[in-house]
Write an enzyme that holds these catalytic residues in place. Structure first.
Site, PDB file in Angstrom:
ATOM      1  N   GLU A 274      13.643 -10.715   2.085  1.00 44.42           N
ATOM      2  CA  GLU A 274      13.781 -12.060   2.200  1.00 44.42           C
ATOM      3  C   GLU A 274      13.522 -12.846   0.561  1.00 44.42           C
ATOM      4  OE1 GLU A 274      11.543 -16.062   2.247  1.00 44.42           O
ATOM      5  OE2 GLU A 274      11.173 -14.265   1.240  1.00 44.42           O
TER       6      GLU A 274
ATOM      7  N   ASP B 150       9.267  -7.523   2.326  1.00 47.44           N
ATOM      8  CA  ASP B 150       9.619  -7.286   0.995  1.00 47.44           C
ATOM      9  C   ASP B 150       8.222  -8.190   0.252  1.00 47.44           C
ATOM     10  OD1 ASP B 150      11.277  -9.574   1.733  1.00 47.44           O
ATOM     11  OD2 ASP B 150      11.911  -9.335  -0.343  1.00 47.44           O
TER      12      ASP B 150
ATOM     13  N   ASP C   3       2.277 -12.628   0.753  1.00 45.83           N
ATOM     14  CA  ASP C   3       3.839 -13.296   1.093  1.00 45.83           C
ATOM     15  C   ASP C   3       4.527 -12.170   1.367  1.00 45.83           C
ATOM     16  OD1 ASP C   3       6.115 -14.560   1.350  1.00 45.83           O
ATOM     17  OD2 ASP C   3       5.976 -15.397  -0.698  1.00 45.83           O
TER      18      ASP C   3
ATOM     19  N   HIS D 188       8.478 -11.417   6.822  1.00 45.61           N
ATOM     20  CA  HIS D 188       9.150 -10.391   5.809  1.00 45.61           C
ATOM     21  C   HIS D 188       8.303  -9.735   5.366  1.00 45.61           C
ATOM     22  CE1 HIS D 188       8.271 -12.408   1.956  1.00 45.61           C
ATOM     23  NE2 HIS D 188       8.428 -13.312   2.573  1.00 45.61           N
TER      24      HIS D 188
HETATM   25 ZN   LIG Z   1       7.741 -15.428   1.949  1.00 41.49          ZN
END
Ligand SMILES: [Zn+2]
Length: 313
Positions: free
Chosen positions: A201, A106, A167, A104
């Site tokens: 996400e 974002d 992340d 992802h």
């Molecule tokens: Zn994540």
């Protein structure tokens, strides 16, 4: 908390290239450092996907990079999902299932993703890591015992004022580097590989619009979270409920008989989730579900006497 998670994820970036293999044209770390410079913070309750237009900046960049790497059928959906297909190099690609990989784009709405200043802690020698631009942000060995396994590694963190965005930009960097590595090394045989980079996400969307059929993967893996070598074979689902407590407000100096402070209603509501019953994340583990209140707003307090104020704290 996110900073700590992203720290662990970033470690996957350092994998050596076997001698008989050609290196990718750009390293995973170099890609990662480029991607984290792009602010892709998503927003809660935007009422649209992507929730923030800035996520499309990265989506367009990734779509172009996929095309440059020879990936077929690259497209960006209305919701900002980037799709592509790396064609297999087997004699008959239909003999093996098409595998999908997702990451992802974002980053969490909770902490700023603008002006990310990534810091590379070379040759980590153990101990807590103090983030230089906010010394109260410390990645401690006590809270992150996995640090003990990382002696001698290079570790990337933010400077303490923003998220790093590892992340899940480390997932994106890894997938891009994988595609690049396959392109440089046709001797590495593989079937068709479907790629997807998704927005939002962190705020729960827009996977119900995901074009599973058009994408073409029979099985798929999300490259996000956990530690090097971990594979999770199931995941949980989550829903968000917004509970609003409405009170009555006036100037607190003339409040008697008028004010209804909604904070007390919120407190009474939260008190219904007792600490000892396994319903909170801190009292559950494994496959046991939980409820997790995570936003709270409280109002001002005043008093006429300093001692009265002190007594209330
Ligand atoms: Zn994540």
């Amino acid at each position: 908390m996110k900073l700590f998670c992203t720290l662990l994820m970033s470690l996957v970036l350092f994998s050596a290239v076997p001698a008989q293999q050609k290196a990718p044209t750009e390293s995973a770390m170099s890609r990662f450092l480029r991607y984290v410079k792009i602010d892709t913070q998503s927003a809660e309750d935007a009422g649209k996907f992507p929730s923030t237009d800035k996520q499309l900046v990265l989506a367009n960049l990734l779509a172009n990079e996929l095309k440059e790497l020879g990936v077929q059928n690259v497209r960006i959906s209305e919701e900002g999902i980037v799709y592509g297909m790396v064609h297999g190099n087997l004699a008959d690609n239909s003999k093996v299932p098409t595998i999908g990989f997702i990451a992802h784009m974002d980053t969490s709405p909770a902490v700023s993703g603008a002006n990310v200043n990534a810091i590379i802690h070379k040759n980590y020698q153990g101990g807590d890591i103090v983030l230089p631009n906010d010394k109260t942000q410390v990645i401690t060995v006590k809270q992150n015992p996995d640090l003990k396994n990382l002696i001698g590694d290079d570790i990337i963190t933010a400077d303490g004022t923003t998220l790093l965005g590892s992340d899940d930009k480390s997932g994106i960097a890894e997938l891009m580097t994988m595609i690049d590595t396959f392109k440089q090394n046709p001797q590495l045989k593989h079937g068709n590989i479907a790629i997807a980079f998704t927005p939002d996400e962190e705020v729960g969307g827009p996977m119900d619009q995901f074009d599973i059929k058009g994408w073409g993967a029979k099985f798929a893996y999300t490259v996000d979270g956990e530690q090097l070598g971990d594979i999770s074979n199931e995941t949980w689902s989550a829903r968000t409920a917004t509970v609003t407590f409405r009170g009555a407000s006036t100037h607190p100096g003339t409040a008697k008989g008028i004010v209804v402070n909604s904070s007390y209603a919120a407190g009474a509501f939260l008190a219904q989730f007792p600490a000892m019953i396994p319903i909170r994340p801190e009292t559950t583990a494994g496959r046991v579900g939980f409820i997790h209140p995570y936003v709270d707003t409280l109002d001002v307090r005043r008093d006429f006497d300093d001692q009265d104020i002190a007594a209330k704290f």
